[in-house]
Design an enzyme around this catalytic site. Sequence first.
Site, mmCIF file in Angstrom:
data_model
loop_
_atom_site.group_PDB
_atom_site.id
_atom_site.type_symbol
_atom_site.label_atom_id
_atom_site.label_comp_id
_atom_site.label_asym_id
_atom_site.label_seq_id
_atom_site.Cartn_x
_atom_site.Cartn_y
_atom_site.Cartn_z
ATOM 1 N N GLY A 83 0.835 -1.202 0.000
ATOM 2 C CA GLY A 83 0.000 0.000 0.000
ATOM 3 C C GLY A 83 0.867 1.248 0.000
ATOM 4 N N SER A 84 2.001 1.175 0.676
ATOM 5 C CA SER A 84 2.918 2.323 0.691
ATOM 6 C C SER A 84 3.431 2.601 -0.718
ATOM 7 C CB SER A 84 4.100 2.037 1.624
ATOM 8 O OG SER A 84 3.633 1.760 2.920
ATOM 9 N N ASP A 191 -7.380 1.311 4.369
ATOM 10 C CA ASP A 191 -8.073 0.745 5.540
ATOM 11 C C ASP A 191 -9.571 0.648 5.322
ATOM 12 O OD1 ASP A 191 -5.600 0.770 6.699
ATOM 13 O OD2 ASP A 191 -5.940 2.553 7.920
ATOM 14 N N SER A 212 -4.168 -1.424 0.348
ATOM 15 C CA SER A 212 -3.099 -2.268 0.899
ATOM 16 C C SER A 212 -3.636 -3.678 1.103
ATOM 17 C CB SER A 212 -2.625 -1.727 2.256
ATOM 18 O OG SER A 212 -1.837 -2.707 2.917
ATOM 19 N N HIS A 217 -5.189 -5.948 6.573
ATOM 20 C CA HIS A 217 -6.202 -5.228 5.791
ATOM 21 C C HIS A 217 -7.350 -6.156 5.368
ATOM 22 C CE1 HIS A 217 -3.918 -1.426 5.643
ATOM 23 N NE2 HIS A 217 -2.965 -2.263 6.006
ATOM 24 N N ASN A 285 10.708 -0.103 -9.514
ATOM 25 C CA ASN A 285 10.068 -1.399 -9.757
ATOM 26 C C ASN A 285 9.285 -1.722 -8.499
ATOM 27 O OD1 ASN A 285 9.179 -3.949 -10.054
ATOM 28 N ND2 ASN A 285 11.160 -4.869 -10.496
HETATM 29 C C1 LIG Z 1 -4.005 4.260 5.833
HETATM 30 C C2 LIG Z 1 -2.834 3.434 5.411
HETATM 31 N N1 LIG Z 1 -2.176 3.759 4.293
HETATM 32 C C3 LIG Z 1 -1.125 3.047 3.858
HETATM 33 C C4 LIG Z 1 -0.682 1.944 4.543
HETATM 34 C C5 LIG Z 1 0.516 1.198 4.033
HETATM 35 O O1 LIG Z 1 0.203 -0.075 3.559
HETATM 36 P P1 LIG Z 1 1.353 -1.203 3.458
HETATM 37 O O2 LIG Z 1 1.587 -1.704 4.831
HETATM 38 O O3 LIG Z 1 0.759 -2.234 2.548
HETATM 39 O O4 LIG Z 1 2.541 -0.559 2.880
HETATM 40 C C6 LIG Z 1 -1.322 1.564 5.709
HETATM 41 C C7 LIG Z 1 -0.835 0.379 6.452
HETATM 42 O O5 LIG Z 1 -1.444 -0.193 7.298
HETATM 43 C C8 LIG Z 1 -2.429 2.325 6.162
HETATM 44 O O6 LIG Z 1 -3.065 2.006 7.294
#
Ligand SMILES: Cc1ncc(COP(=O)(O)O)c(C=O)c1O
Length: 433
Positions: A83-84, A191, A212, A217, A285
């Site tokens: 998700g990041s 979320d 994510s 999730h 990537n």
């Molecule tokens: C609101 C929100 N955005 C982004 C992320 C990032 O997701 P990931 O852990 O898959 O990188 C999270 C992670 O829990 C999140 O709660």
Amino acid sequence: MGNDKTEILDQVRAYHQNNVTSGFIPGVTPVMASGAVLDENDRVALVEAALDMRIAAGVSSRRFERALAKYFGLRKAHLTNSGSSANLLAVSALTSHQLEDSRLVPGDEVVTVAAGFPTTVNPILQNGLVPVFVDVELGTYNASVERIEQAIGPRTKAIMIAHALGNPFAVQEMAQLASDRGLFLIEDNCDALGSTYRGQLTGTFGDMATESFYPAHHITMGEGGCVLTDNMVLARIVESMRDWGRDCWCEPGEDNRCFKRFEQQMGTLPEGYDHKYIFSHIGYNLKSTDLQAALGLNQLTRIDDFGTARRHNWARLRAGLDGVPHLLLPEPTPDSDPSWFGFAITVLDDAPFAPKELIDHLESAKVATRRFFAGNLTRHPAYQEREFRVSGPLTNSDTMAEATFWIGVFPGLTDEMLDHSIATLTEFATRHR
Ligand SMILES: Cc1ncc(COP(=O)(O)O)c(C=O)c1O
């Protein structure tokens, strides 16, 4: 060979059934805050992808992208490794030269909230842009449209906010504000998969949305994420930036989908330079693998059941804790139907106990707690030397850093577990009345 595979997969099912754990002992078995809910079909999907040795992104990834886009009624979904990464791609896409005059350039501002997850905000900084932090409301834990509107300045070009613990912000009004003021809107829907606002899925209002698929999730791939959009220009930019920055959109192993592989001249390259190796963005990537997508495809079939369970669990906690003193309980945003990520609790100022005492008590009773992510991001070491602007006081974000936490509502929890969470909280808060 075909028969062997069927036999192996039958054995995988048997293995899964023999390894299901059950039984809950209050105070002994952990009541987790979150976790993947995996069934035998998930295990089979993973093993089948491994047997087929689909180790890179491939057929399952494309199927997942199509299925997820269809679920949202959007034209494009691009899988990522988290998700990041999805957030990084969504913000980075707004800086593409292909957006011409509407592209974001270093020093431009993006309005966001201070109380949230760091990687909603970090891509703003990583692209040389300036986050403008606003406060949120306690109870819904979302920023109001008014707060966002007041934060808009002459260099503001975009709004990027997450739906707080699955609770939608007033996203229709926010999209209207963005459109009235000529701003991009990115919904961090990580979320909130399955939440709706005025009957429409969150993630479908903004120019782009992100998901994510980390185990906490709504559906999981282990690690994974996605960028969603209805805008084909943004979709192409996201894909290019995800895939090394390349201009070509042939799949790995596929050639000449554009029918112009050796017939273009770009940059100062020689005429006919292989389009597969022409780069139009400073890319990354951030792809995921077919093993992840195979799991995701199976999880996607359960998305509605997961949403029903999350709503049921949240409602049970909300009813069971109603009237318990010293605690502010969460509220859904008006006109929303959240597919909740967690159940947020703020210890009120008048409480005769410190928030940490309650958290310690819950943890010792094996009820897992989580902070509301960063609480107030501006107070963290990473942001001390960074350029940002704050619009208005961050009083509620400070309260969240000091007195807010959340407990689990994920589908792996049973009523018995939730009742243990309720009893533990009630006993502690009323003992201190
Ligand atoms: C609101 C929100 N955005 C982004 C992320 C990032 O997701 P990931 O852990 O898959 O990188 C999270 C992670 O829990 C999140 O709660």
